[in-house]
Design an enzyme around this catalytic site. Sequence first.
Site, PDB file in Angstrom:
ATOM      1  CB  CYS A 243      -0.984  -0.014   1.117  1.00  0.00           C
ATOM      2  SG  CYS A 243      -1.850   1.515   1.382  1.00  0.00           S
ATOM      3  CG  HIS A 270      -4.452  -1.091  -1.382  1.00  0.00           C
ATOM      4  ND1 HIS A 270      -4.860  -0.994   0.083  1.00  0.00           N
ATOM      5  CD2 HIS A 270      -4.994  -2.173  -1.684  1.00  0.00           C
ATOM      6  CE1 HIS A 270      -5.471  -2.080   0.372  1.00  0.00           C
ATOM      7  NE2 HIS A 270      -5.763  -2.654  -0.866  1.00  0.00           N
ATOM      8  CG  ASP A 315      -6.111   2.658  -0.917  1.00  0.00           C
ATOM      9  OD1 ASP A 315      -7.603   2.596  -0.461  1.00  0.00           O
ATOM     10  OD2 ASP A 315      -5.364   2.238  -0.103  1.00  0.00           O
ATOM     11  CG  HIS A 316      -8.123   6.012   1.453  1.00  0.00           C
ATOM     12  ND1 HIS A 316      -7.271   6.205   2.277  1.00  0.00           N
ATOM     13  CD2 HIS A 316      -8.592   4.744   1.326  1.00  0.00           C
ATOM     14  CE1 HIS A 316      -7.502   5.007   3.102  1.00  0.00           C
ATOM     15  NE2 HIS A 316      -8.266   4.223   2.535  1.00  0.00           N
ATOM     16  CE1 TYR A 329     -11.630   2.111  -0.341  1.00  0.00           C
ATOM     17  CE2 TYR A 329     -11.868   2.976   1.684  1.00  0.00           C
ATOM     18  CZ  TYR A 329     -11.176   1.967   0.742  1.00  0.00           C
ATOM     19  OH  TYR A 329     -10.059   1.656   1.206  1.00  0.00           O
TER      20      TYR A 329
HETATM   21  C1  DNO Z   1      -8.177   1.413   4.093  1.00  0.00           C
HETATM   22  C2  DNO Z   1      -7.812   0.179   3.874  1.00  0.00           C
HETATM   23  C3  DNO Z   1      -7.543  -0.825   5.113  1.00  0.00           C
HETATM   24  C4  DNO Z   1      -7.295  -2.171   4.793  1.00  0.00           C
HETATM   25  C5  DNO Z   1      -7.026  -3.042   5.672  1.00  0.00           C
HETATM   26  C6  DNO Z   1      -6.624  -4.217   5.316  1.00  0.00           C
HETATM   27  O1  DNO Z   1      -8.811   2.133   3.383  1.00  0.00           O
HETATM   28  O2  DNO Z   1      -6.623   0.086   3.169  1.00  0.00           O
HETATM   29  O3  DNO Z   1      -8.710  -0.608   5.859  1.00  0.00           O
HETATM   30  O4  DNO Z   1      -8.489  -2.635   4.130  1.00  0.00           O
HETATM   31  O5  DNO Z   1      -6.083  -2.635   6.718  1.00  0.00           O
HETATM   32  O6  DNO Z   1      -6.702  -5.364   6.433  1.00  0.00           O
END
Ligand code: DNO
Length: 365
Positions: A243, A270, A315-316, A329
């Site tokens: 990530c 991510h 991601d976000h 999201y």
């Molecule tokens: C946030 C996500 C995390 C992720 C968890 C995986 O947006 O990237 O909540 O889902 O840490 O277990």
Amino acid sequence: MRMTFRWYGEGNDTISLEQIKQIPGTEGIVWALHDLPAGEVWPVEKIEEVKRQADRAGLHIDVVESVNVHEDIKLGLPTRDRYIENYKKTIENLGKFGVKVICYNFMPVFDWTRTDLAKEMEDGSTALFYENSKVDQIDPVELARKISGSSLTMPGWEPERLKDLSGLFKAYEKVTEEDLWDNLQYFLEQIIPIAEINDIKMAIHPDDPPWPVFGLPRIINSQEGLRRLLRVVDSPSNCITLCTGSLGANGNNDIVAMVNEFIDRIPFTHIRNVRRYENGDFIETSHRTQDGSVDITGVVEAFHQKGFKGYARPDHGRHLWGEQCRPGYGLYDRALGIMYLWGLWDAFERKSAAQHTVQKENSLV
Ligand code: DNO
């Protein structure tokens, strides 16, 4: 790179599968059974239902995020064995439906933490923000109460996880980072063989932010931590969810170096950007390299050079154009993120094809 998009489930997400399907190059959803408490077995019928919905929309369900780990496992309590058995059963059940990657995390009590879910940016959009000095002042029990009282809960701050927060804090008082490593090892030694049999990669998500919060220990937040994790159980099924945003909140983390070192054990990534401030605060920006502090171009280039064939998701995102959605999201900014990632990828693809042609021509001369 196989593009996916996180989806919270029918009635639990503001975005439909049909909308996801229209994002170019997006082939699957990243999903979970969000209504099940950590520690319970995921029933076959419920998994089947999501598979049916995804099939109808022409999307796959290869990536699950997350199967949450029960606190008793992280705490190393005698009751953990029951929850580990349940976890194994869930892996088997997911294997029956062709799931390839299970993302999980090993952060005590909380998952991702922010101090502002809608901080206004210069352009009028809003984004997730983390302010160090605020975290120092926050009473997590009070914050958890606020979150569980709202209609949209954050993953990792689910009401069931937050029921006995003061009890949990007490239990963690005696848990050191080394204890947490031992408890993670105990867990992995049992579940990784089951993942191997079921052809599933267990992909740990790094700590977000990548440092301890509220005095709780955190261990998966640096290149060294990830290296140690891979050594703890040296199996192709013991893997990482790389990530970029979580790791990138710490300027000492060199994400490109991590891609290069761990590529064989990264089945899922991510990709997102954050802008770091000198005092350690950070805000989540658009995916574009110039907008934040993470070298997204370099990360995608490294993945491309290594011939990455795993799953990726944006991601976000920021909240744009008045969209009402789960914090981070929404549809718009994540869809823009996907197009940025594809733009980079396709350009690197073209560049390496041109280089091959030149090499071939040279070898003929
Ligand atoms: C946030 C996500 C995390 C992720 C968890 C995986 O947006 O990237 O909540 O889902 O840490 O277990």
